[in-house]
Structures are given as structure tokens and as C-alpha cells.
Design a protein around this motif. Structure first.
Motif, mmCIF file in Angstrom:
data_model
loop_
_atom_site.group_PDB
_atom_site.id
_atom_site.type_symbol
_atom_site.label_atom_id
_atom_site.label_comp_id
_atom_site.label_asym_id
_atom_site.label_seq_id
_atom_site.Cartn_x
_atom_site.Cartn_y
_atom_site.Cartn_z
ATOM 1 N N ALA A 307 0.828 -1.204 0.000
ATOM 2 C CA ALA A 307 0.000 0.000 0.000
ATOM 3 C C ALA A 307 0.866 1.259 0.000
ATOM 4 N N ILE A 308 1.970 1.246 0.744
ATOM 5 C CA ILE A 308 2.853 2.413 0.788
ATOM 6 C C ILE A 308 3.468 2.679 -0.586
ATOM 7 N N VAL A 309 3.933 1.635 -1.253
ATOM 8 C CA VAL A 309 4.550 1.800 -2.570
ATOM 9 C C VAL A 309 3.524 2.289 -3.585
ATOM 10 N N ILE A 310 2.323 1.722 -3.551
ATOM 11 C CA ILE A 310 1.301 2.135 -4.525
ATOM 12 C C ILE A 310 0.915 3.593 -4.309
ATOM 13 N N LEU A 311 0.753 4.008 -3.051
ATOM 14 C CA LEU A 311 0.369 5.393 -2.784
ATOM 15 C C LEU A 311 1.451 6.367 -3.250
ATOM 16 N N GLY A 312 2.705 6.040 -2.966
ATOM 17 C CA GLY A 312 3.787 6.904 -3.442
ATOM 18 C C GLY A 312 3.896 6.906 -4.954
ATOM 19 N N GLY A 313 3.678 5.739 -5.571
ATOM 20 C CA GLY A 313 3.736 5.673 -7.018
ATOM 21 C C GLY A 313 2.592 6.391 -7.696
ATOM 22 N N LEU A 314 1.420 6.437 -7.043
ATOM 23 C CA LEU A 314 0.282 7.149 -7.625
ATOM 24 C C LEU A 314 0.572 8.645 -7.762
ATOM 25 N N ILE A 315 1.280 9.193 -6.790
ATOM 26 C CA ILE A 315 1.585 10.634 -6.842
ATOM 27 C C ILE A 315 2.477 10.947 -8.040
ATOM 28 N N THR A 316 3.575 10.200 -8.184
ATOM 29 C CA THR A 316 4.491 10.477 -9.295
ATOM 30 C C THR A 316 3.884 10.076 -10.638
ATOM 31 N N SER A 317 3.071 9.029 -10.665
ATOM 32 C CA SER A 317 2.463 8.637 -11.940
ATOM 33 C C SER A 317 1.434 9.667 -12.405
ATOM 34 N N THR A 318 0.704 10.265 -11.468
ATOM 35 C CA THR A 318 -0.241 11.316 -11.847
ATOM 36 C C THR A 318 0.482 12.532 -12.399
ATOM 37 N N LEU A 319 1.559 12.937 -11.724
ATOM 38 C CA LEU A 319 2.344 14.066 -12.230
ATOM 39 C C LEU A 319 2.954 13.743 -13.589
ATOM 40 N N LEU A 320 3.384 12.500 -13.762
ATOM 41 C CA LEU A 320 3.974 12.086 -15.034
ATOM 42 C C LEU A 320 2.963 12.191 -16.167
ATOM 43 N N ASN A 321 1.750 11.690 -15.938
ATOM 44 C CA ASN A 321 0.738 11.700 -16.994
ATOM 45 C C ASN A 321 0.211 13.097 -17.301
ATOM 46 N N LEU A 322 0.212 13.970 -16.326
ATOM 47 C CA LEU A 322 -0.357 15.302 -16.543
ATOM 48 C C LEU A 322 0.644 16.325 -17.057
ATOM 49 N N PHE A 323 1.939 16.118 -16.822
ATOM 50 C CA PHE A 323 2.929 17.115 -17.190
ATOM 51 C C PHE A 323 4.014 16.579 -18.126
ATOM 52 N N VAL A 324 4.556 15.393 -17.834
ATOM 53 C CA VAL A 324 5.691 14.884 -18.611
ATOM 54 C C VAL A 324 5.218 14.301 -19.941
ATOM 55 N N VAL A 325 4.199 13.448 -19.912
ATOM 56 C CA VAL A 325 3.720 12.807 -21.146
ATOM 57 C C VAL A 325 3.227 13.839 -22.161
ATOM 58 N N PRO A 326 2.432 14.863 -21.781
ATOM 59 C CA PRO A 326 2.038 15.875 -22.786
ATOM 60 C C PRO A 326 3.222 16.598 -23.408
ATOM 61 N N ALA A 327 4.231 16.937 -22.580
ATOM 62 C CA ALA A 327 5.398 17.624 -23.125
ATOM 63 C C ALA A 327 6.166 16.733 -24.096
ATOM 64 N N LEU A 328 6.315 15.449 -23.760
ATOM 65 C CA LEU A 328 7.019 14.535 -24.658
ATOM 66 C C LEU A 328 6.215 14.274 -25.931
ATOM 67 N N TYR A 329 4.899 14.215 -25.826
ATOM 68 C CA TYR A 329 4.087 14.024 -27.026
ATOM 69 C C TYR A 329 4.188 15.239 -27.952
ATOM 70 N N LEU A 330 4.240 16.431 -27.362
ATOM 71 C CA LEU A 330 4.387 17.633 -28.179
ATOM 72 C C LEU A 330 5.737 17.659 -28.890
ATOM 73 N N ARG A 331 6.747 17.058 -28.254
ATOM 74 C CA ARG A 331 8.092 17.066 -28.846
ATOM 75 C C ARG A 331 8.294 15.952 -29.854
ATOM 76 N N PHE A 332 7.757 14.759 -29.607
ATOM 77 C CA PHE A 332 8.067 13.609 -30.452
ATOM 78 C C PHE A 332 6.858 13.021 -31.168
ATOM 79 N N GLY A 333 5.669 13.543 -30.955
ATOM 80 C CA GLY A 333 4.490 12.909 -31.534
ATOM 81 C C GLY A 333 4.049 13.455 -32.869
ATOM 82 N N LYS A 334 4.814 14.377 -33.478
ATOM 83 C CA LYS A 334 4.382 15.019 -34.715
ATOM 84 C C LYS A 334 4.492 14.100 -35.914
#
Length: 351
Positions: A307-334
Motif C-alpha cells: 500500500a505504501i509503494v502504490i500510494l507513493g507511485g500514484l503521486i508520481t504517476s499522476t504528475l507524469l501523466n499530466l505534465f511529462v507525457v504531454p510535453a514529450l508528445y508535443l516534442r516527439f508525436g508530430k
């Protein structure tokens, strides 16, 4: 003495948390041949007499009210009170005489195993210890390293078993299953996106979501246990699902709604997927709160670190999907132009 040596080794490795010893002091009468010959007592007679008075001897059964009671001949409590009382124990000798136990035997306290087990035509002696204050893996590895420095007698060898060995086997199986799951996730991403570039991009961002789980594990007790590994696999599944939802929505906006590739497409797609991603993380995190609040109690050795690992991973995975993935798609998805919709020609009149 070999068991005492192994027990001392385990004590030095595990520190104050060692208990469950399998070697105990035992009062041992050893027949003295010269003195026994003068009393005409054999070693077997001395042992049997001493064992009867000290340990007791079952001589029959008593039946009363449909219950069976054992009839045991035993010495009084005073005869087992101390080493001196054992030495003064009177034993029957031939001719109706009585001799003291110390007159025919040497009585002293020696270490003795309480149980020798047999398995596969081999005898074994268990030396067990529980660990406290350190993690099980580091203690077991230190014990194995120190055992390598001990020269055992011929046909004797040590084997480290118990929870550590079972955990090692489970971790090995989990590693290969995780590897197979990672390969399956990669091909599922490719089937969903239809692009090797987007598949590789999304797949390479998955390990970044595990950073929160690693930090949470080390902040709690600093141990990566079997439950923690299961939690990491769960986080991988969640972040892969959210990534598929986000990138598929970008492709939908570009291919179905005809939006041009650019910042506006990425921002709109992120906004429209914000609520599903946050709700996924929030509902999963809330369901894990009871396990975390309960703490590492008996019976939750797997669930609590997971439960501790999943809760900590949920925080970073949410930030990853909302900020990192859009930026990478804008750079490499054209490089993925919208696929033209199949045109349907009208049927001729009268067809």
C-alpha cells in the motif's frame, strides 16, 4: 558443539533480536566404569535408574470415568532441584544396597540438542533465530558469508532455510513474471497507438512513475520487500493505463476531430483527461489509506508495504501523466499524420 557454534554465529549477525535457540543445558550423568564395577552396576542400569527418578517412567494406565490417566513413576521435586541433589540421588544396587549417583557416575551440565530431525536418510539440527532491528535479507546474507569461513567436519554442511529462502524463490519467480508483463505491456501499447515511436516513448516513461514508490518505501522502513515489488507492478499497470488513455485521446482529437498538431491539441487533451486521471489516483489512494494507517501489524506483512509503494507511485504517476507525457508528445508525436477517413460513395439511383 557444532550447533552451539552456528547459534553463536547467528547471534552475532542478528544482534539482540535472537531467540528460539535449539540447544539447552542438560544434566548429564556419565557412568564411571571403575566406580561402577565396585558396585556391580552397568552403565545401562545407572542411566535407567537416573532417568526413572529424574524424567519419570510410564508403568501403566488408569481408567476412570471413560478417561485414561498415565501412571508414571517419578522422583520427588527435591531430587531435581539442583546438581547437588542429583549427585546425592540414591540408586538401587545389587544385594539390596543403595549407592549415591556421584559414586558411580560423573554428573555435570552439558549442552545438548533438544531434537535431532531426520529427513532423506540424513540427520539435521535446526538452529533458528528471529531478526529484530535489521532487515531479514541483510542478516541472511551476512550469515551465509560467515558460514563460508567455517570449516565443517566431513559430511556436515550448513543450509540457510526459512522465510529468507522462500522469499528469494518468490522474488525470482516475480522477476520473470514482471519481465513477461513488461513485454506484454509494450505490445499492448503498440496495438493501441499503432506507432512504434509513441509505443517506445510511452514505455520508456513507465519506470519514472516508480520513483514515488521507491521514495515512499525508503521513507517508511527502508526495506524493499516482496509486498513492495507487488506494489511496483501495480503502479506500472496504472501508469500504463493512464498513458494509453491520454495518448489515445490526442490521436482522437487529431484524427477524428481534425485538430492540427500543436500546443492547443496537447493542452485540450490534457484538460479533458484531467478528471479521469485524478479520479483514478484518488479512489485508489483512498482505498489504501486503511492499510497504511493500520501499520505493519501481524498479518499485514505483504499488504502494508504494498500500500505504501502504490500510494507513493500514484503521486508520481499522476504528475507524469499530466505534465511529462504531454510535453514529450508535443516534442516527439508530430511524426504521426492523421489517417484519412474512408470515403463512402453514394449509391446510384435505382441501385
Amino acid at each position: 558443539m557444532l550447533g552451539l557454534l552456528l547459534l553463536a554465529l547467528a547471534s552475532r549477525c542478528t544482534g539482540r533480536g535472537v531467540y528460539g535457540k535449539r540447544w539447552y543445558p542438560r544434566r548429564c550423568p556419565r557412568h564411571h566404569t571403575a566406580r561402577g564395577w565396585s558396585s556391580r552396576l552397568t552403565p545401562g542400569e545407572v542411566r535407567r535408574a537416573a532417568a526413572t527418578l529424574v524424567n519419570g517412567l510410564e508403568v501403566g494406565n488408569l481408567f476412570e470415568e471413560q478417561k485414561v490417566f498415565e501412571v508414571v513413576v517419578n522422583g520427588t521435586a527435591d531430587t531435581r532441584h539442583s546438581l547437588t541433589s542429583l549427585r546425592d540421588l540414591l540408586i538401587d544396587a545389587p544385594g539390596g544396597r543403595h549407592v549415591r549417583l556421584q559414586d558411580v557416575a560423573d554428573v555435570r551440565i552439558v549442552p545438548s540438542p533438544n531434537m535431532i530431525k531426520r529427513e532423506a536418510v540424513s540427520r539435521r539440527l535446526d538452529v533458528s533465530a528471529n531478526v529484530r532491528g535489521r532487515d531479514l535479507g541483510s542478516v541472511a546474507r551476512e550469515v551465509e558469508e560467515r558460514l563460508k569461513t567455517i570449516e565443517f567436519p566431513r559430511e556436515y554442511h550448513p543450509v540457510v532455510l526459512g522465510e529468507y529462502a522462500e522469499r528469494q524463490a518468490a522474488e525470482t519467480r516475480l522477476f520473470w513474471l514482471a519481465l513477461a508483463a513488461a513485454v506484454g505491456i509494450f505490445f499492448l501499447l503498440q496495438a493501441s497507438f499503432g506507432s512504434w515511436r509513441l509505443t517506445t516513448l510511452s514505455f520508456l516513461t513507465l519506470p519514472s512513475a516508480l520513483v514515488g514508490g521507491v521514495l515512499a518505501a525508503y521513507a517508511s522502513d527502508g526495506i524493499i520487500s516482496l509486498g513492495s515489488l507487488v506494489g511496483f507492478l501495480t503502479v506500472l499497470g496504472i501508469v500504463a493505463r493512464n498513458g494509453i488513455m491520454l495518448i489515445s485521446h490526442y490521436q482522437h482529437l487529431e484524427q477524428e476531430e481534425g485538430m492540427p498538431f500543436g500546443p492547443e491539441l496537447v493542452i485540450r487533451g490534457a484538460k479533458e483527461r484531467l478528471a479521469p486521471i485524478l479520479m483514478t489516483g484518488a479512489t485508489t489512494g483512498l482505498s489504501l489509506i486503511p492499510l497504511i494507517v493500520a501499520g505493519n501489524i501481524p498479518g499485514h506483512e505483504i499488504e502494508h508495504p504494498m500500500a505504501i509503494v502504490i500510494l507513493g507511485g500514484l503521486i508520481t504517476s499522476t504528475l507524469l501523466n499530466l505534465f511529462v507525457v504531454p510535453a514529450l508528445y508535443l516534442r516527439f508525436g508530430k511524426g504521426n499524420p492523421p489517417q484519412p477517413k474512408p470515403s463512402v460513395s453514394p449509391l446510384p439511383a435505382g441501385a
